[in-house]
Motif scaffolding. Structure first.
Motif, PDB file in Angstrom:
ATOM      1  N   SER A  57      43.044  49.952  39.169  1.00  0.00           N
ATOM      2  CA  SER A  57      43.048  50.588  37.852  1.00  0.00           C
ATOM      3  C   SER A  57      41.627  51.060  37.520  1.00  0.00           C
ATOM      4  O   SER A  57      40.663  50.336  37.736  1.00  0.00           O
ATOM      5  N   SER A 114      42.251  44.282  32.156  1.00  0.00           N
ATOM      6  CA  SER A 114      41.768  44.551  33.506  1.00  0.00           C
ATOM      7  C   SER A 114      40.807  43.458  33.946  1.00  0.00           C
ATOM      8  O   SER A 114      39.933  43.048  33.182  1.00  0.00           O
ATOM      9  N   SER A 151      46.160  54.032  37.420  1.00  0.00           N
ATOM     10  CA  SER A 151      46.310  52.835  38.252  1.00  0.00           C
ATOM     11  C   SER A 151      47.481  53.065  39.196  1.00  0.00           C
ATOM     12  O   SER A 151      48.187  54.073  39.092  1.00  0.00           O
ATOM     13  N   ASP A 208      45.389  44.398  36.937  1.00  0.00           N
ATOM     14  CA  ASP A 208      46.007  43.219  36.313  1.00  0.00           C
ATOM     15  C   ASP A 208      47.502  43.251  36.561  1.00  0.00           C
ATOM     16  O   ASP A 208      48.043  44.253  37.062  1.00  0.00           O
TER      17      ASP A 208
END
Lengths: 143, 410
Positions: free
Chosen positions: B201, B161, B222, B186
């Motif tokens: 997320s 992340s 997420s 990500d």
């Protein structure tokens, strides 16, 4: 004294010196004689050395000092206080280092160096052979 | 003027750092650490590849009888302690990438500020601590197995992340409590092209450590987008109401992804027992996957034999798809093609169970050798998480995987 007796005594002496040799390297946890702490549980000592806790029970900062990686005192200390072998301690620190959560305790070459550092810093905690203990450091009572 | 300000600022930081240095026990400004794994893997299934991640382009079985790409990697890390409160970490790993290169990538890159010794915040790139070994899964030396059981660790594909996180730790009695929360996102590229994105997320975790016991509970959510699949679901949308319904149900376009995990380990030194359970849900073709494992080992000096059983169950592995009988003949062909594509994605869910037996041997003070044999039974209608499926591959089969690795840290 008969020859037989002499031999028996010689063997007894040898056996005694061997057995005392096996137990003489008792490793104890020490703090500065100026440190207010005098008793910690084994688990509290273990947590400080394994990076799980950065404080003494009274809330003051605790700075652990390790001995060299190849030293017998170090292996004995971790076995007695954490139940971990050198490889398990290394694996434990790998988890902390490679997640950016910390670095292992500062390392010095031997028990005399540990004693010097601990004596001069009330926040420091180390472990040394009981034979090295003098007035500058205080042995922690550990249950 | 602005230059002068910068100089003053730098000088202040330097002096402050030097002053802090003098007071603290000597903490070096920079520390360098590294880790790596050299491994080879053989799989009995030669019509598909066994890989350690869905982002790997090939592995053992079809592509290579013995593959060094499954587990081999090398990583280096620089930690900078600017002040006792401010530090930074940069960790770079070279391993087989989605494009088959070994180009190094950044695994961790963040600044950490310790508000107090027990409360810290980080900004930058982190690996999410979803499972007990999730944030050290690249560091083989840190765990007993060749790789963390994929029956749990494989169910959360994006575990990095870019964002912020906060950690609070407190000791109450003999229990160390750690609370962690993170926010970020990500994305990862797939071997065949396309990406999996995890946006907005966030996650929370609680860990308790008491003597030899460690317990962990985490939640992670997420918004997932798998752009590779967009053409397929755009295709479904051409088929009226039933097509739109299928596209809405299975499409992975900004769909909520949730994972909860519970894990515990007991390690008094002489032996260990570890178990973890997780459920990952996306209301899409990725569906719901529930995985767990239990692993135990016994330490005989430098040798640690271990046994692991892991299992994944999934919701559905097939769907009738578009009803072809209602379609005119010229549309039935394309519709059948879409149905086949949908079903091949559904059947890729890794329904399986694995029994592993292995051993870890401490070679030196910083290296360990491991040997592991996995016997996997793949569930009916599933390809069991294998990739590069070749003509003649039979789902629902059995696969044996043999792995040998050397893990080291330095």
């Amino acid at each position: 004294m008969s020859l037989v007796n002499r031999i028996v005594f010689a063997f007894l002496g040898l056996a005694l010196s061997l057995s005392s040799g096996a137990t003489e390297a008792e490793v104890v946890a020490v703090v500065s004689s100026r440190c207010p702490e005098s008793a910690l549980s084994r688990n509290q000592v273990a947590d400080i050395f394994l990076g799980r806790s950065s404080r003494f029970p009274d809330g003051k900062l605790a700075v652990p000092i390790d001995q060299a990686e190849s030293s017998a005192a170090r292996d004995e200390f971790y076995a007695a206080f954490t139940g971990k072998s050198p490889a398990q301690v290394k694996a434990h620190w790998s988890k902390i280092i490679f997640t950016g959560r910390g670095q292992p305790p500062r390392e010095v070459s031997n028990g005399i160096e540990v004693k010097k550092l601990v004596a001069g810093n009330p926040a420091a905690i180390g472990y040394i052979d009981r034979k090295l203990v003098d007035g500058s450091v205080k042995v922690l009572r550990t249950q | 003027m602005s230059h002068r300000l910068i100089h003053v600022a730098l000088l202040t930081i330097a002096l402050h750092a030097a002053g802090a240095r003098a007071q603290e026990a000597k903490t070096p400004l920079f520390s360098f650490n590294g880790f790596g794994t050299l491994g080879v893997v053989h799989s009995s299934e030669d019509k598909a590849d066994f890989t350690s991640s869905i982002f790997k382009p090939n592995g053992a079985g079809y592509s290579h009888a013995w593959s060094a790409d499954v587990d081999s990697l090398i990583g280096g890390q620089v930690t900078a302690n600017f002040t006792p409160k401010l530090s930074a970490v940069l960790q770079v790993i070279a391993e087989q990438n989605y494009d088959n290169s070994y180009r190094p990538h950044v695994e961790w890159a963040n600044f950490k500020y310790e508000v107090t010794p027990d409360f810290s915040v980080r900004a930058g790139r982190i690996v999410l601590p979803t499972f007990l070994y999730a944030d050290t899964r690249k560091v083989g030396y840190a765990y007993p197995w060749v790789r963390p059981p994929p029956e749990v660790y494989g169910l959360v594909p994006i575990n990095t992340s870019n964002g912020v996180d906060a950690t609070y730790r407190t000791r109450v009695g003999d229990v160390v409590h750690t609370l962690q929360a993170n926010y970020g996102g990500d994305e990862r590229s797939f071997p065949g092209g396309g990406t999996l994105k995890a946006e907005r997320s966030w996650g929370v975790g609680y860990m308790a450590e008491y003597h030899a016991v460690t317990a962990l509970v985490t939640y992670h959510a997420s918004n997932a987008t798998l752009d590779t699949l967009k053409p397929i679901f755009d295709g479904f949308r051409q088929f009226g109401a039933q097509g739109v319904a299928l596209a809405d149900k299975y499409g992975v376009d900004n769909k909520r992804f949730e994972a909860i995990a519970i894990g515990a380990s007991y390690d008094p030194g002489k032996w260990f027992l570890i178990g973890e359970w997780t459920r990952a849900t996306t209301h899409s073709v990725l569906g719901q996957e529930t995985g767990w494992y239990v692993s135990g080992g016994y330490r005989l000096g430098k040798f640690t034999p271990y046994l692991t059983y892991g299992q994944v169950t999934v919701d559905n592995l097939s769907d009738p798809g578009l009803n072809l009988s209602t379609l005119p003949p010229f549309l039935a062909g394309p519709a059948a093609g879409l149905n086949a594509a949908l079903n091949s994605i559904l059947s890729a869910k890794p329904a399986r169970n694995t029994l592993s037996i292995g051993g870890r041997w401490e070679l030196t003070r910083n290296a360990a050798l491991k040997l592991q044999y996995d016997h996997t039974r793949i569930g009916a209608g599933s390809s069991g998480g294998l990739s590069n499926l070749q003509p003649g591959f039979q789902p629902s089969g059995k696969v044996n995987v043999l792995s040998a690795t050397m893990d080291f840290v330095f």
